[in-house]
Design a protein around this motif. Structure first.
Motif, mmCIF file in Angstrom:
data_model
loop_
_atom_site.group_PDB
_atom_site.id
_atom_site.type_symbol
_atom_site.label_atom_id
_atom_site.label_comp_id
_atom_site.label_asym_id
_atom_site.label_seq_id
_atom_site.Cartn_x
_atom_site.Cartn_y
_atom_site.Cartn_z
ATOM 1 N N GLU A 3 0.824 -1.205 0.000
ATOM 2 C CA GLU A 3 0.000 0.000 0.000
ATOM 3 C C GLU A 3 0.853 1.249 0.000
ATOM 4 O O GLU A 3 0.553 2.238 -0.641
ATOM 5 N N ASP A 4 1.954 1.222 0.733
ATOM 6 C CA ASP A 4 2.913 2.331 0.695
ATOM 7 C C ASP A 4 4.276 1.746 0.412
ATOM 8 O O ASP A 4 4.860 1.063 1.254
ATOM 9 N N SER A 11 1.212 4.937 5.687
ATOM 10 C CA SER A 11 -0.104 5.515 5.950
ATOM 11 C C SER A 11 -0.467 5.384 7.415
ATOM 12 O O SER A 11 -0.048 4.447 8.097
ATOM 13 N N ARG A 16 -4.962 11.780 7.139
ATOM 14 C CA ARG A 16 -3.802 12.014 6.292
ATOM 15 C C ARG A 16 -2.535 12.184 7.113
ATOM 16 O O ARG A 16 -2.488 12.969 8.053
ATOM 17 N N SER A 20 3.264 12.208 4.083
ATOM 18 C CA SER A 20 2.823 11.470 2.900
ATOM 19 C C SER A 20 1.955 12.342 2.000
ATOM 20 O O SER A 20 2.110 12.345 0.773
ATOM 21 N N THR A 55 -3.702 4.325 -0.857
ATOM 22 C CA THR A 55 -3.537 5.460 0.058
ATOM 23 C C THR A 55 -4.038 6.741 -0.592
ATOM 24 O O THR A 55 -4.748 7.539 0.032
ATOM 25 N N ARG A 58 -7.728 6.755 -0.734
ATOM 26 C CA ARG A 58 -8.346 6.912 0.579
ATOM 27 C C ARG A 58 -8.456 8.389 0.944
ATOM 28 O O ARG A 58 -9.437 8.825 1.545
ATOM 29 N N TRP A 59 -7.444 9.149 0.580
ATOM 30 C CA TRP A 59 -7.424 10.563 0.954
ATOM 31 C C TRP A 59 -8.043 11.460 -0.108
ATOM 32 O O TRP A 59 -8.551 12.538 0.206
#
Length: 199
Positions: A3-4, A11, A16, A20, A55, A58-59
């Motif tokens: 994911e990251d 994350s 947030r 990142s 990620t 998501r943001w």
């Protein structure tokens, strides 16, 4: 793919992570500069930021939402405070046109408006942006109201819409080199109306 991809910017969930988020926004700006709007994608931003697509989504739930944050990050428009409503509005429009003309933000915002015509997520993101907080123009009109320049009962948001419509038309038709005299005339029509005296 993790994911990251970069563990240094892992994350922290739905909230947030400032490091990142900053890296993603910087990557998004760089992708825009290098590839333009046509070459802009979440995938390209994720690679540049060394972040996972989940990620970013998501943001920022859409490409348009991310671009609007990039636009707001780029937006550096001086808000005049001359003590006179007309001068403040003319100065603001001059500054806005110059900013749109001289930076990539004009192209970004024009593309977002265009995409909003056919993409529901872009349309929703643009609506949230325009309705989510008082515009600079509303704040200018409200400041003038406090000075006694604006009559009671005047809807400052509607006045702001009229000014914004003028600005957006110039952005969308690539007429950002409008001279100050014409801008001043347009602002004067909004502030004083177009009715003949005594009618």
């Amino acid at each position: 793919m993790a994911e990251d991809a970069d563990p240094a910017r892992r994350s922290i969930g739905a909230r947030r992570n400032p490091d990142s988020a900053g890296a993603i926004l910087e990557a998004a700006e760089a992708v825009l500069v290098e590839a333009g709007y046509a070459g802009f994608s979440i995938e390209a931003v994720a690679r540049r930021a060394r972040a996972g697509k989940p990620t970013i989504y998501r943001w920022w739930p859409s490409k348009a939402a991310l671009l609007l944050d990039v636009y707001q990050r780029q937006k550096r428009v001086d808000i005049p405070d001359t003590g006179r409503l007309e001068e403040d509005l003319v100065g603001f429009l001059n500054n806005l046109f110059r900013h749109w003309r001289d930076t990539s933000s004009g192209s970004v915002f024009r593309s977002l408006i265009a995409e909003a015509q056919s993409d529901e997520t872009a349309s929703a993101a643009l609506a949230d942006y325009t309705l989510g907080r008082p515009s600079h123009t509303v704040l200018i009109v409200e400041r003038a109201r406090q000075r006694g320049e604006v009559a009671d009962g005047i809807d400052s948001a509607l006045v702001a819409d009229l000014i914004s419509s003028y600005a957006w038309k110039h952005l969308l038709t690539n007429r950002l080199d409008e001279d100050e005299q014409t801008i001043r005339k347009a602002v004067g029509y909004v502030l004083r109306g177009i009715g003949a005296p005594g009618k």
